[in-house]
Every structure is written in C-alpha cells, then in structure tokens.
Design a protein around this motif. Structure first.
Motif, mmCIF file in Angstrom:
data_model
loop_
_atom_site.group_PDB
_atom_site.id
_atom_site.type_symbol
_atom_site.label_atom_id
_atom_site.label_comp_id
_atom_site.label_asym_id
_atom_site.label_seq_id
_atom_site.Cartn_x
_atom_site.Cartn_y
_atom_site.Cartn_z
ATOM 1 N N UNK A 16 0.797 -1.210 0.000
ATOM 2 C CA UNK A 16 0.000 0.000 0.000
ATOM 3 C C UNK A 16 0.833 1.265 0.000
ATOM 4 N N UNK A 17 0.150 2.404 0.099
ATOM 5 C CA UNK A 17 0.797 3.707 0.055
ATOM 6 C C UNK A 17 0.323 4.596 1.193
ATOM 7 N N UNK A 18 1.201 5.498 1.596
ATOM 8 C CA UNK A 18 0.865 6.528 2.562
ATOM 9 C C UNK A 18 1.593 7.803 2.170
ATOM 10 N N UNK A 19 1.048 8.932 2.563
ATOM 11 C CA UNK A 19 1.707 10.214 2.333
ATOM 12 C C UNK A 19 1.831 10.957 3.656
ATOM 13 N N UNK A 20 3.048 11.269 4.023
ATOM 14 C CA UNK A 20 3.302 12.052 5.225
ATOM 15 C C UNK A 20 3.505 13.518 4.851
ATOM 16 N N UNK A 21 3.065 14.386 5.759
ATOM 17 C CA UNK A 21 3.270 15.821 5.576
ATOM 18 C C UNK A 21 3.895 16.400 6.830
ATOM 19 N N UNK A 22 4.666 17.454 6.645
ATOM 20 C CA UNK A 22 5.278 18.137 7.783
ATOM 21 C C UNK A 22 5.304 19.625 7.466
ATOM 22 N N UNK A 23 4.587 20.394 8.267
ATOM 23 C CA UNK A 23 4.500 21.833 8.057
ATOM 24 C C UNK A 23 5.297 22.580 9.118
ATOM 25 N N UNK A 24 6.106 23.516 8.663
ATOM 26 C CA UNK A 24 6.897 24.345 9.577
ATOM 27 C C UNK A 24 6.181 25.660 9.825
ATOM 28 N N UNK A 25 6.231 26.100 11.068
ATOM 29 C CA UNK A 25 5.609 27.382 11.424
ATOM 30 C C UNK A 25 6.420 28.041 12.530
ATOM 31 N N UNK A 26 6.046 29.258 12.853
ATOM 32 C CA UNK A 26 6.735 29.975 13.917
ATOM 33 C C UNK A 26 7.552 31.118 13.352
ATOM 34 N N UNK A 27 8.589 31.480 14.101
ATOM 35 C CA UNK A 27 9.401 32.639 13.742
ATOM 36 C C UNK A 27 10.495 32.208 12.763
ATOM 37 N N UNK A 28 10.076 31.969 11.524
ATOM 38 C CA UNK A 28 10.982 31.437 10.509
ATOM 39 C C UNK A 28 11.576 32.556 9.679
ATOM 40 N N UNK A 29 12.884 32.573 9.595
ATOM 41 C CA UNK A 29 13.563 33.501 8.696
ATOM 42 C C UNK A 29 13.863 32.819 7.368
ATOM 43 N N UNK A 30 14.368 31.582 7.455
ATOM 44 C CA UNK A 30 14.692 30.861 6.232
ATOM 45 C C UNK A 30 14.730 29.359 6.516
ATOM 46 N N UNK A 31 14.348 28.562 5.520
ATOM 47 C CA UNK A 31 14.410 27.103 5.618
ATOM 48 C C UNK A 31 15.328 26.571 4.540
ATOM 49 N N UNK A 32 16.161 25.645 4.886
ATOM 50 C CA UNK A 32 17.095 25.045 3.934
ATOM 51 C C UNK A 32 16.682 23.601 3.668
#
Length: 121
Positions: A16-32
């Motif tokens: 079977x299949x699954x899809x995971x998600x991960x959302x970043x929030x907060x005081x973010x200046x930059x994501x690498x």
C-alpha cells in the motif's frame, strides 16, 4: 522558534501507500534542507530521504524507487510519498528541517514529534 507538525501516518497493508506531511511554522527567517528520518523498534534513527531548497533529493538505498520526498516552499511543507510499502518500513517517521529562526538568526536542525507508520496485513 520553529515548530514542525507532522501528519499522515497510520496502518497500511503491504504494497500500500501513505503520504506524510510536515509543516513548519513559527518565527521562521529561512528554511534550507528538509527531510525525513525513521526509527524502527530497537534500531537507530536513519535518514529516509531529504530535499534541498532547489529540489535536489537523496534517499536511503532501502527506499529508492518507492519513496518520494517533495516540498512546497510557499507552504513551508515537506512531504514523503511512500509506495509499495513493506513490513520493514514500519517505524516512527520524523520530519527534519534545517532552518534559521528570526529570533536569533542561528542555523539549527529542528525535529517533528514523529508519526507512526505500521505496515502489516
């Protein structure tokens, strides 16, 4: 600081299949780099897949051809599409993000709380 919220884990049958998600929030200046690690019972944490800000990916040999990591920079979200799942994919999956908070402008690695994936018939 930066908070990561994961979703999408659960129980799935082999193949079977699954899809995971991960959302970043907060005081973010930059994501690498963003990515996923997993930890099976009695084992260490291992890299599953990662993706750079411009979309370059790398994967563990055990998931190549089955898992796909992608990201939406506007939504500050990383995804893990898991296909052809096997019982040995059973683990807690952790989101991992390298980012800079605008509270102190220091590059850090942030971790999600983990989401359980169980592959079983």
């Amino acid at each position: 600081q930066v908070q990561l919220v994961e979703s999408g884990g659960g129980l799935v049958q082999p193949g079977g299949s699954l899809r995971l998600s991960c959302a970043a929030s907060g005081r973010i200046f930059s994501i690498y780099d963003m990515g996923w690690y997993r930890q099976a019972p009695g084992k260490g944490r291992e890299l599953v897949g990662s993706i750079t800000r411009d979309g370059k990916t790398k994967y563990a040999d055990s998931v190549k051809g089955r898992f796909i990591t992608s990201r939406d920079n506007a939504k500050r979200t990383v995804y893990l599409q898991m296909n052809s799942l096997k019982p040995e994919d059973t683990a807690v999956y952790y989101c991992n993000v390298a980012g800079i908070s605008n509270s102190d402008f220091v590059l850090r690695t942030y971790w999600g709380q983990g989401t359980q994936v169980i592959v079983s018939s």
